[in-house]
Design an enzyme around this catalytic site. Structure first.
Site, PDB file in Angstrom:
ATOM      1  N   THR A  46      46.280  19.477  35.164  1.00 58.14           N
ATOM      2  CA  THR A  46      45.215  19.357  34.157  1.00 58.14           C
ATOM      3  C   THR A  46      45.785  19.074  32.780  1.00 58.14           C
ATOM      4  O   THR A  46      45.239  18.257  32.022  1.00 58.14           O
ATOM      5  CB  THR A  46      44.386  20.652  34.107  1.00 58.14           C
ATOM      6  OG1 THR A  46      43.909  20.943  35.413  1.00 58.14           O
ATOM      7  CG2 THR A  46      43.214  20.513  33.161  1.00 58.14           C
ATOM      8  N   TYR A 109      32.933  20.489  39.992  1.00 53.64           N
ATOM      9  CA  TYR A 109      31.643  19.819  39.774  1.00 53.64           C
ATOM     10  C   TYR A 109      30.683  19.969  40.957  1.00 53.64           C
ATOM     11  O   TYR A 109      29.515  20.290  40.775  1.00 53.64           O
ATOM     12  CB  TYR A 109      31.835  18.332  39.427  1.00 53.64           C
ATOM     13  CG  TYR A 109      30.559  17.659  38.961  1.00 53.64           C
ATOM     14  CD1 TYR A 109      30.064  17.904  37.685  1.00 53.64           C
ATOM     15  CD2 TYR A 109      29.857  16.800  39.792  1.00 53.64           C
ATOM     16  CE1 TYR A 109      28.888  17.309  37.257  1.00 53.64           C
ATOM     17  CE2 TYR A 109      28.684  16.206  39.381  1.00 53.64           C
ATOM     18  CZ  TYR A 109      28.197  16.463  38.107  1.00 53.64           C
ATOM     19  OH  TYR A 109      27.031  15.874  37.685  1.00 53.64           O
ATOM     20  N   TYR A 135      45.038  26.008  43.764  1.00 57.93           N
ATOM     21  CA  TYR A 135      44.826  26.194  42.322  1.00 57.93           C
ATOM     22  C   TYR A 135      43.385  26.614  42.086  1.00 57.93           C
ATOM     23  O   TYR A 135      42.454  25.851  42.341  1.00 57.93           O
ATOM     24  CB  TYR A 135      45.156  24.886  41.597  1.00 57.93           C
ATOM     25  CG  TYR A 135      45.025  24.912  40.091  1.00 57.93           C
ATOM     26  CD1 TYR A 135      44.974  26.103  39.366  1.00 57.93           C
ATOM     27  CD2 TYR A 135      44.965  23.725  39.367  1.00 57.93           C
ATOM     28  CE1 TYR A 135      44.850  26.110  37.981  1.00 57.93           C
ATOM     29  CE2 TYR A 135      44.852  23.713  37.985  1.00 57.93           C
ATOM     30  CZ  TYR A 135      44.788  24.905  37.305  1.00 57.93           C
ATOM     31  OH  TYR A 135      44.665  24.912  35.933  1.00 57.93           O
ATOM     32  N   ARG A 140      37.164  25.649  34.811  1.00 61.36           N
ATOM     33  CA  ARG A 140      37.085  24.184  34.866  1.00 61.36           C
ATOM     34  C   ARG A 140      36.297  23.685  36.076  1.00 61.36           C
ATOM     35  O   ARG A 140      35.705  22.606  36.026  1.00 61.36           O
ATOM     36  CB  ARG A 140      38.493  23.579  34.890  1.00 61.36           C
ATOM     37  CG  ARG A 140      39.232  23.714  33.569  1.00 61.36           C
ATOM     38  CD  ARG A 140      40.558  22.965  33.619  1.00 61.36           C
ATOM     39  NE  ARG A 140      41.292  23.079  32.357  1.00 61.36           N
ATOM     40  CZ  ARG A 140      41.127  22.284  31.315  1.00 61.36           C
ATOM     41  NH1 ARG A 140      40.238  21.313  31.366  1.00 61.36           N
ATOM     42  NH2 ARG A 140      41.853  22.447  30.220  1.00 61.36           N
ATOM     43  N   LYS A 164      48.074  29.189  42.487  1.00 62.90           N
ATOM     44  CA  LYS A 164      48.062  29.306  41.031  1.00 62.90           C
ATOM     45  C   LYS A 164      46.709  29.906  40.678  1.00 62.90           C
ATOM     46  O   LYS A 164      45.673  29.240  40.781  1.00 62.90           O
ATOM     47  CB  LYS A 164      48.245  27.943  40.368  1.00 62.90           C
ATOM     48  CG  LYS A 164      48.187  27.999  38.834  1.00 62.90           C
ATOM     49  CD  LYS A 164      48.265  26.615  38.217  1.00 62.90           C
ATOM     50  CE  LYS A 164      48.124  26.692  36.688  1.00 62.90           C
ATOM     51  NZ  LYS A 164      48.124  25.351  36.057  1.00 62.90           N
ATOM     52  N   ILE A 206      52.707  29.181  36.295  1.00 55.96           N
ATOM     53  CA  ILE A 206      52.724  27.762  35.941  1.00 55.96           C
ATOM     54  C   ILE A 206      52.093  27.702  34.566  1.00 55.96           C
ATOM     55  O   ILE A 206      50.905  27.947  34.403  1.00 55.96           O
ATOM     56  CB  ILE A 206      51.976  26.899  36.968  1.00 55.96           C
ATOM     57  CG1 ILE A 206      52.718  26.935  38.309  1.00 55.96           C
ATOM     58  CG2 ILE A 206      51.862  25.457  36.466  1.00 55.96           C
ATOM     59  CD1 ILE A 206      52.020  26.179  39.431  1.00 55.96           C
TER      60      ILE A 206
END
Length: 295
Positions: A46, A109, A135, A140, A164, A206
């Site tokens: 990202t 989304y 992840y 997000r 993550k 990370i």
């Protein structure tokens, strides 16, 4: 999976003033991270503004990082999305020989159910020729991959080796740490709570800020892994202010301002992101100067 214990950094994509990719700056950032003691590098996450890069630009970023790294550190490639078939096709057709693992974000989304998330990653795991790091970043993606789903994937697929975890929820992270398979890694995706997660049994982070302050941040995580708690928190409390600052006006606007202050890269981001405003830029610049004096 020892390669992913410690600090990985989610590399930015530096741009020139004309918004083209600055490959020389990217090389400097890779070398700065290596010299600072980072354990591995994450490409096209990202923070790389992946969503604004063309396919040709993505290939340029990959090639530049591979060349600059020159085998020094393990590399992880971001391969994810909300179109499962497209992700699977990329995994089947892309040359992944230079990478130790992929980092694959939970579908965004679409807001799938937990079963939809499981089926998505089942397809990813079955298609990937290399280890998979899940992840989870609900801020997000608009959906939270629950510990039960993560643990189901970890138990069902040997190549799903880590997550993550960036929900910003220590209780959720502790549920993962308590119930995970022995060799499954729980990696923080939040710089601010990376050290507490490590002390609870996590494998590292990370990081975004780690590429701006690689020496200080990676040493803090190593101190945490070695249970040198007081020394680790001494560094945490020095870096706290800047961790807040770099996310204040969006990522990677803040960390790119750090790189400008360090003289490594410009602070250019692509729309819809905008660069840090003058007030924030000055605050970040003063922090960088203070850290350099301490160092």
């Amino acid at each position: 999976m020892q390669s992913f214990i410690g600090t990985g950094v989610a590399l930015v994509t530096p741009f020139k003033e004309d918004f083209s990719i600055d490959t020389e700056a990217l090389r400097r950032i890779v070398n700065f991270s290596i010299d600072g003691g980072i354990e591995y590098l994450v490409v096209l996450g990202t923070t790389a503004e992946n969503a604004t890069l063309s396919q040709e630009e993505k290939e340029l970023v990959i090639k530049t990082v591979i060349d600059a790294n020159n085998g020094s550190l393990p590399l992880v490639l971001g391969v994810g999305g909300n179109n499962t078939m497209k992700v699977v096709d990329e995994l089947k057709t892309r040359d992944l020989s230079s990478f130790a693992a992929i980092l694959s974000v939970s579908p965004y989304y679409n807001k799938p159910t937990q079963e939809g998330i499981y089926q998505h990653f089942k397809a990813v795991a079955e298609a990937s020729p290399i280890p998979v790091i899940l992840y989870n970043v609900p801020g997000r993606t608009a959906s939270n991959m629950l510990p039960s789903t993560v643990l189901r994937l970890a138990n069902d697929f040997k190549n799903v080796v880590a997550i993550k975890e960036a929900a910003g929820d220590l209780v959720q992270a502790m549920q993962l740490l308590k119930n995970k398979p022995k060799d499954f890694l729980v990696i923080s995706g939040d710089d601010m709570i990376a050290l507490p997660m490590v002390l609870a049994g996590g494998s590292g982070v990370i990081s975004v800020i780690g590429q701006g302050f690689p020496k200080e941040f990676s040493e803090m995580i190593r101190l945490g892994l070695n249970r040198k708690v007081d020394e680790a928190f001494k560094t945490q409390y020095i870096l706290d202010d800047c961790i807040d600052m770099i996310f204040e006006q969006g990522n990677p606007a803040g960390i790119k301002q750090v790189f400008l202050s360090l003289g490594i890269a410009e602070n250019v981001v692509r729309l819809p992101l905008i660069k840090a405003d003058e007030i924030l830029a000055e605050r970040i610049d003063q922090f960088v100067k203070k850290i350099n004096k301490i160092g």
